[in-house]
Scaffold this motif. Sequence first.
Motif, PDB file in Angstrom:
ATOM      1  N   LYS A 171       0.847  -1.190   0.000  1.00 40.21           N
ATOM      2  CA  LYS A 171       0.000   0.000   0.000  1.00 40.21           C
ATOM      3  C   LYS A 171       0.888   1.247   0.000  1.00 40.21           C
ATOM      4  O   LYS A 171       1.757   1.397   0.866  1.00 40.21           O
ATOM      5  CB  LYS A 171      -0.917  -0.011   1.218  1.00 40.21           C
ATOM      6  CG  LYS A 171      -2.022   1.024   1.188  1.00 40.21           C
ATOM      7  CD  LYS A 171      -2.868   0.979   2.449  1.00 40.21           C
ATOM      8  CE  LYS A 171      -3.650  -0.307   2.582  1.00 40.21           C
ATOM      9  NZ  LYS A 171      -4.573  -0.281   3.756  1.00 40.21           N
ATOM     10  N   GLY A 172       0.694   2.105  -0.976  1.00 38.91           N
ATOM     11  CA  GLY A 172       1.478   3.319  -1.093  1.00 38.91           C
ATOM     12  C   GLY A 172       2.586   3.247  -2.126  1.00 38.91           C
ATOM     13  O   GLY A 172       3.229   4.273  -2.402  1.00 38.91           O
ATOM     14  N   SER A 232       3.513  -3.130   8.357  1.00 42.12           N
ATOM     15  CA  SER A 232       4.295  -2.897   7.149  1.00 42.12           C
ATOM     16  C   SER A 232       4.250  -1.424   6.810  1.00 42.12           C
ATOM     17  O   SER A 232       3.397  -0.679   7.297  1.00 42.12           O
ATOM     18  CB  SER A 232       3.747  -3.719   5.979  1.00 42.12           C
ATOM     19  OG  SER A 232       2.428  -3.290   5.636  1.00 42.12           O
ATOM     20  N   GLY A 233       5.167  -1.002   5.966  1.00 44.99           N
ATOM     21  CA  GLY A 233       5.198   0.391   5.556  1.00 44.99           C
ATOM     22  C   GLY A 233       6.557   0.765   5.023  1.00 44.99           C
ATOM     23  O   GLY A 233       7.347  -0.098   4.620  1.00 44.99           O
ATOM     24  N   ALA A 244      17.154   5.282  12.065  1.00 41.70           N
ATOM     25  CA  ALA A 244      15.716   5.495  12.215  1.00 41.70           C
ATOM     26  C   ALA A 244      15.113   4.487  13.181  1.00 41.70           C
ATOM     27  O   ALA A 244      15.547   3.336  13.256  1.00 41.70           O
ATOM     28  CB  ALA A 244      15.044   5.387  10.852  1.00 41.70           C
ATOM     29  N   PHE A 245      14.082   4.921  13.893  1.00 42.32           N
ATOM     30  CA  PHE A 245      13.284   4.026  14.722  1.00 42.32           C
ATOM     31  C   PHE A 245      11.957   3.807  14.013  1.00 42.32           C
ATOM     32  O   PHE A 245      11.302   4.758  13.579  1.00 42.32           O
ATOM     33  CB  PHE A 245      13.032   4.615  16.111  1.00 42.32           C
ATOM     34  CG  PHE A 245      11.954   3.890  16.885  1.00 42.32           C
ATOM     35  CD1 PHE A 245      12.174   2.611  17.365  1.00 42.32           C
ATOM     36  CD2 PHE A 245      10.715   4.474  17.097  1.00 42.32           C
ATOM     37  CE1 PHE A 245      11.184   1.919  18.048  1.00 42.32           C
ATOM     38  CE2 PHE A 245       9.715   3.797  17.779  1.00 42.32           C
ATOM     39  CZ  PHE A 245       9.958   2.517  18.258  1.00 42.32           C
ATOM     40  N   ILE A 246      11.563   2.541  13.878  1.00 41.12           N
ATOM     41  CA  ILE A 246      10.322   2.190  13.195  1.00 41.12           C
ATOM     42  C   ILE A 246       9.377   1.589  14.219  1.00 41.12           C
ATOM     43  O   ILE A 246       9.645   0.521  14.799  1.00 41.12           O
ATOM     44  CB  ILE A 246      10.572   1.204  12.038  1.00 41.12           C
ATOM     45  CG1 ILE A 246      11.442   1.853  10.959  1.00 41.12           C
ATOM     46  CG2 ILE A 246       9.237   0.757  11.423  1.00 41.12           C
ATOM     47  CD1 ILE A 246      12.919   1.777  11.211  1.00 41.12           C
ATOM     48  N   TYR A 321      12.887   2.871   2.458  1.00 48.75           N
ATOM     49  CA  TYR A 321      12.911   1.423   2.677  1.00 48.75           C
ATOM     50  C   TYR A 321      11.505   0.906   2.966  1.00 48.75           C
ATOM     51  O   TYR A 321      10.716   1.553   3.657  1.00 48.75           O
ATOM     52  CB  TYR A 321      13.831   1.067   3.850  1.00 48.75           C
ATOM     53  CG  TYR A 321      15.264   1.462   3.612  1.00 48.75           C
ATOM     54  CD1 TYR A 321      16.167   0.578   3.040  1.00 48.75           C
ATOM     55  CD2 TYR A 321      15.716   2.748   3.942  1.00 48.75           C
ATOM     56  CE1 TYR A 321      17.483   0.947   2.803  1.00 48.75           C
ATOM     57  CE2 TYR A 321      17.022   3.122   3.705  1.00 48.75           C
ATOM     58  CZ  TYR A 321      17.903   2.225   3.133  1.00 48.75           C
ATOM     59  OH  TYR A 321      19.211   2.590   2.900  1.00 48.75           O
ATOM     60  N   PHE A 322      11.232  -0.268   2.440  1.00 45.77           N
ATOM     61  CA  PHE A 322      10.005  -1.006   2.732  1.00 45.77           C
ATOM     62  C   PHE A 322      10.311  -2.039   3.803  1.00 45.77           C
ATOM     63  O   PHE A 322      11.388  -2.647   3.812  1.00 45.77           O
ATOM     64  CB  PHE A 322       9.503  -1.708   1.469  1.00 45.77           C
ATOM     65  CG  PHE A 322       8.552  -2.841   1.721  1.00 45.77           C
ATOM     66  CD1 PHE A 322       7.217  -2.608   2.002  1.00 45.77           C
ATOM     67  CD2 PHE A 322       9.001  -4.159   1.677  1.00 45.77           C
ATOM     68  CE1 PHE A 322       6.331  -3.657   2.240  1.00 45.77           C
ATOM     69  CE2 PHE A 322       8.130  -5.223   1.903  1.00 45.77           C
ATOM     70  CZ  PHE A 322       6.805  -4.971   2.188  1.00 45.77           C
ATOM     71  N   TYR A 323       9.337  -2.266   4.700  1.00 46.05           N
ATOM     72  CA  TYR A 323       9.493  -3.327   5.680  1.00 46.05           C
ATOM     73  C   TYR A 323       8.168  -4.055   5.883  1.00 46.05           C
ATOM     74  O   TYR A 323       7.078  -3.502   5.676  1.00 46.05           O
ATOM     75  CB  TYR A 323       9.991  -2.793   7.027  1.00 46.05           C
ATOM     76  CG  TYR A 323       8.900  -2.149   7.860  1.00 46.05           C
ATOM     77  CD1 TYR A 323       8.183  -2.895   8.803  1.00 46.05           C
ATOM     78  CD2 TYR A 323       8.545  -0.809   7.681  1.00 46.05           C
ATOM     79  CE1 TYR A 323       7.152  -2.325   9.542  1.00 46.05           C
ATOM     80  CE2 TYR A 323       7.527  -0.234   8.413  1.00 46.05           C
ATOM     81  CZ  TYR A 323       6.830  -0.998   9.341  1.00 46.05           C
ATOM     82  OH  TYR A 323       5.801  -0.440  10.062  1.00 46.05           O
TER      83      TYR A 323
END
Length: 342
Positions: A171-172, A232-233, A244-246, A321-323
């Motif tokens: 998505k996105g 996810s994102g 970065a903190f996710i 980045y995608f995760y």
Amino acid sequence: MAYTTINKSTDYFNTVTYSGSNSSQSVTGVGFQPDWVWMKQRGGTTDHKLADAVRGYNKNITSNSTAAETTHTYFTSFDSDGFTLDGNVSDYNKSGLTYVSWNWKANGQGSSNTDGAVNTTYTSANTTSGFSISLVSNLNSNTFGHGLGVEPDVIFNKRTDDVANWRIYYKGITSGNSLFLNSTSGSSSEGSRISSADATTVTVTGSGHGGSAGTGTAVFYCFANKTGFSSSGTYQGNGNADGAFIYTGFKPAWILNKRVDSTGNWMLIDNKRLGYNPAQRDLRPNLNNAEGSDETFDILSNGFKVRTTSNDFGGGSGATYFYLAFAEAPLVGTNNIPTTAR
């Protein structure tokens, strides 16, 4: 207050490590009968092998290859607490070698879904955990039903009857683009692809048969984010080892990561192959390499933090980045016990 209706994440996803034996063996400790199993030898250059209950446990596809599925008895059954391996498969059950398997629960082989313009052969959907598997043929730039009841956030797609790239939709993502699980490529457009999804269906468009927008057969793994269980994102790298903190809202058990805006290897880590920070036993889904020892992420109680300046793995300054991540435990479970970082 609890953040999720899933009190025990390992009822739906679990990582299990095992040692080869050169003889038929049952790998247990999964905690459920898996419907999708992804396995890899840890110390050797062997392919990633993926099998599922929808196509049949003896049908294998490879994340690091464009090859069509093969019929092989790497697995001889999916069992109530894991799976059974053939004793003659040296690459995936060799004495003295160690292996990892990642396991997801859907809903068995499932049945045909008729929500889209094209009926699926089988769709196996678990609406609690937000995961479904669909096998579909002859899409011809059309729609099929995924069975989740909500819009998927991530979809893996592989044509099974012929050579084709793995396509990853999230998505996105830029409209008309895909990531390719078997490749270092950034987000780009190529042939048939997933163009959109909603609460009921997935739409595949474009020319060619790569995503089965023709007469081919393809498998689709669909994931909907579930609070406290899956997330996810995308995120931005900052070029600093204090990265970065996710926020995921849970302590991750499994993280898949890929640079989107440029080339870079995929990276996959889990909570079982090291057990402490930084999480540095990475495997590359696009390669058959043995696991590496890169210092990449800290796994925390509520997400993960980048600990590398690597352009591939999350540290590139200004890079996107995608995760995709699954939980070891929600930040606060239904028993109101908070989880902790490792």
